[in-house]
Design a protein around this motif. Structure first.
Motif: not given
Length: 290
Positions: A23-38, A42-49
């Motif tokens: 979950d922490d790994n996915v959260r970090e990815v979510q944050e990086k993709l959010r910062d990049g505008g992609f 939510e930053i929740d660690g969920a691997y969603s569509s």
């Protein structure tokens, strides 16, 4: 506590720790993709569509294999750990992902096409794969010469340009290309036929119906069950007459079926037409890239 109960407790502990780490790994990815505008969720660690769609946007814009997953290549580019959670049988998430990307295309393209007719043409730039199987290798014609399929190192994620109507339209069209690619990899074989109009100018085969195209796509999937695609450069957008737009993009591909292998690069062209609040393909073609 018996040995059996102790073993069970240890197993549960390891499972919980692994889950938290993932979950922490996915959260970090979510944050990086959010910062990049992609990514916009939510930053929740969920691997969603929604995350899968964001990964697809990142892959398209950075020349990575289009999978919609946090695979080895994408995780390396993002500085994360791989977390491939979808499988060939996980059809629900796969379908949700490309539908989410396609839904982003349901904009007023017809009005922007008329307004931007004089400035819609964009130049092709290296850097940043894409739809149905390349025809030159699918119809039994002379195979395209093999070439290295290793993707170039991906640049850092940057926010998509959406400051003008033209840039906004290009972003939507990139998403449409990504959705088309993922539909072609959907476990529901032939799913990308849903992108086509009732009647389509289909490569060198003349005008074909959507159902005939679906049958053709199923034959391709049987011939090449293992497929990988990269967008090998930026898209080129040209306004057509009326409410149509022509999108051309360089596509690298790698196809396998047991010991059979084909790889190369083509320039693929989709002619899109607005249909209500959606876009549909009315013509498709490609030629071997230099």
């Amino acid at each position: 506590m018996t040995n059996r109960v102790l073993a069970f407790a240890v197993a549960v502990t390891f499972s919980v720790v692994a889950s938290v780490s993932a979950d922490d790994n996915v959260r970090e990815v979510q944050e990086k993709l959010r910062d990049g505008g992609f990514y916009f969720g939510e930053i929740d660690g969920a691997y969603s569509s929604q995350l899968s769609a964001a990964l697809t946007r990142y892959q398209i814009r950075n020349g990575l294999p289009i999978t919609g997953q946090l695979d080895v290549d994408t995780s390396k580019a993002l500085g994360a750990k791989p977390a491939v959670t979808t499988t060939p049988t996980d059809s629900e998430q796969s379908s949700d992902t490309w539908r989410r990307l396609r839904k982003g295309e349901r904009q007023t393209v017809a009005t922007t096409t008329a307004r931007e007719r004089s400035s819609a043409r964009t130049t092709e730039t290296p850097g940043s794969g894409t739809g149905t199987l390349p025809r030159e290798s699918s119809h039994g014609t002379a195979p395209i010469a093999s070439e290295s399929m290793e993707p170039a190192s991906a640049p850092p994620a940057t926010a998509p340009e959406t400051s003008s109507p033209a840039n906004g339209r290009r972003e939507r069209l990139r998403d449409y290309v990504g959705a088309f690619v993922l539909a072609g990899l959907d476990p529901h074989v032939g799913a990308e036929a849903d992108f086509f109009a009732d009647r389509v100018h289909y490569y060198d085969q003349g005008v074909m119906s959507r159902e005939k195209i679906r049958e053709d796509l199923k034959r391709y999937a049987e011939r090449w069950p293992e497929r990988r695609f990269w967008l090998a450069g930026d898209i080129k957008v040209e306004s057509e007459n009326g409410n149509q737009v022509r999108v051309t993009f360089p596509l690298r591909y790698e196809l396998r079926n047991g010991g059979k292998h084909s790889s190369g690069k083509v320039d693929k062209t989709l002619v899109l037409e607005t249909a209500g609040d959606d876009l549909e393909i009315v013509a498709v073609n490609e030629h071997k890239a230099d």
